[in-house]
Write a protein that holds these residues in place. Structure first.
Motif, PDB file in Angstrom:
ATOM      1  N   UNK A  46      38.862  33.863  39.695  1.00  6.30           N
ATOM      2  CA  UNK A  46      38.410  34.331  38.371  1.00  6.30           C
ATOM      3  C   UNK A  46      38.517  35.851  38.236  1.00  6.30           C
ATOM      4  N   UNK A  47      38.903  36.284  37.048  1.00  7.63           N
ATOM      5  CA  UNK A  47      39.028  37.713  36.772  1.00  7.63           C
ATOM      6  C   UNK A  47      40.377  38.295  37.122  1.00  7.63           C
ATOM      7  N   UNK A  48      41.268  37.481  37.693  1.00 12.58           N
ATOM      8  CA  UNK A  48      42.602  37.952  38.066  1.00 12.58           C
ATOM      9  C   UNK A  48      43.646  37.323  37.152  1.00 12.58           C
ATOM     10  N   UNK A  56      60.669  44.960  34.771  1.00 12.24           N
ATOM     11  CA  UNK A  56      61.079  43.763  35.513  1.00 12.24           C
ATOM     12  C   UNK A  56      60.180  43.403  36.698  1.00 12.24           C
ATOM     13  N   UNK A  57      58.915  43.755  36.642  1.00 14.03           N
ATOM     14  CA  UNK A  57      58.008  43.442  37.744  1.00 14.03           C
ATOM     15  C   UNK A  57      56.821  42.635  37.238  1.00 14.03           C
ATOM     16  N   UNK A  58      56.223  41.896  38.151  1.00 14.21           N
ATOM     17  CA  UNK A  58      54.986  41.169  37.871  1.00 14.21           C
ATOM     18  C   UNK A  58      53.915  41.741  38.788  1.00 14.21           C
ATOM     19  N   UNK A  59      52.816  42.159  38.191  1.00 17.85           N
ATOM     20  CA  UNK A  59      51.698  42.728  38.938  1.00 17.85           C
ATOM     21  C   UNK A  59      50.507  41.785  38.854  1.00 17.85           C
ATOM     22  N   UNK A  60      49.772  41.707  39.939  1.00 21.60           N
ATOM     23  CA  UNK A  60      48.495  41.025  39.920  1.00 21.60           C
ATOM     24  C   UNK A  60      47.478  42.040  39.418  1.00 21.60           C
ATOM     25  N   UNK A  61      46.648  41.637  38.456  1.00 18.92           N
ATOM     26  CA  UNK A  61      45.705  42.566  37.861  1.00 18.92           C
ATOM     27  C   UNK A  61      44.295  41.997  37.859  1.00 18.92           C
ATOM     28  N   UNK A  62      43.357  42.911  37.789  1.00 22.25           N
ATOM     29  CA  UNK A  62      41.950  42.590  37.640  1.00 22.25           C
ATOM     30  C   UNK A  62      41.593  42.947  36.206  1.00 22.25           C
ATOM     31  N   UNK A  63      40.939  42.050  35.502  1.00 19.84           N
ATOM     32  CA  UNK A  63      40.598  42.306  34.113  1.00 19.84           C
ATOM     33  C   UNK A  63      39.279  43.061  34.040  1.00 19.84           C
ATOM     34  N   UNK A 115      44.831  35.949  46.931  1.00 20.52           N
ATOM     35  CA  UNK A 115      44.037  35.987  45.711  1.00 20.52           C
ATOM     36  C   UNK A 115      43.898  34.615  45.064  1.00 20.52           C
ATOM     37  N   UNK A 116      44.127  33.574  45.848  1.00 21.83           N
ATOM     38  CA  UNK A 116      44.032  32.200  45.347  1.00 21.83           C
ATOM     39  C   UNK A 116      42.832  31.501  45.963  1.00 21.83           C
ATOM     40  N   UNK A 117      42.273  30.555  45.216  1.00 17.65           N
ATOM     41  CA  UNK A 117      41.175  29.767  45.768  1.00 17.65           C
ATOM     42  C   UNK A 117      41.687  28.517  46.484  1.00 17.65           C
ATOM     43  N   UNK A 118      42.958  28.169  46.290  1.00 17.77           N
ATOM     44  CA  UNK A 118      43.581  27.082  47.051  1.00 17.77           C
ATOM     45  C   UNK A 118      45.063  27.409  47.244  1.00 17.77           C
TER      46      UNK A 118
END
Length: 180
Positions: A46-48, A56-63, A115-118
């Protein structure tokens, strides 16, 4: 050779020459699909969220307060194309790399699995990604519209406030990014 911790692949698309004006958008379509797959097909904590960082990039972010604070780059896209005179198509090669799993030798790289729960399954993720890309790309070829609403829903830069220098008078100014 792909690292066991990464999903690295090249997708070949035969793009019709009659739609050459749409070629620059192919990397943005893949960016939409990558963000969709990460956000919808994995169990992000949650929150990500995964967001598109121009171009051309994908970033993992925190809201935080409706802004997206980057955690790190988790994916990149490179596109190359060559016109085929014989078949009246462009051979478009879409190279994608996704940092899926933790790798102790790459401690300075952001990995999705941290950053995954599963856990995520590499083969299932790739299958979902290619199906989504095929559907979005096919739809894009049938219309003259780029799916800006989809793009903006995953765009990292929406509503960011940036500073820039006016080179003519040397003053700093700020602005809010609204779109492309």
């Amino acid at each position: 050779i792909s690292s066991p911790a990464c999903l690295q692949f090249t997708l070949k698309v035969e793009h019709p020459s009659r739609a050459a004006h749409k070629l620059p958008c192919v990397q943005f379509l893949m960016a939409i699909v990558l963000a969709q797959c990460i956000n919808l097909s994995t169990s992000l904590r949650p929150g990500l969220s995964a967001r598109i960082k121009w171009p051309n990039d994908i970033y993992l972010t925190n809201t935080e307060e409706s802004l997206f604070v980057p955690i790190g780059k988790i994916s990149g896209i490179l596109v190359n194309c060559v016109n085929s005179v014989k078949r009246d198509v462009y051979h478009v090669l879409i190279g994608v790399g996704v940092n899926l799993f933790s790798d102790p030798s790459q401690s300075n790289i952001t990995h999705l699995s941290d950053h995954l729960s599963s856990p995520v399954n590499k083969d299932e993720f790739l299958a979902e990604l290619t199906i989504r890309f095929r559907n979005l790309y096919s739809q894009f070829l049938l219309t003259d519209e780029f799916p800006f609403s989809d793009y903006y829903s995953y765009w990292l830069h929406s509503n960011q406030i940036v500073q820039f220098e006016d080179s003519e008078n040397g003053n700093d100014s700020t602005c809010r990014i609204r779109g492309i």
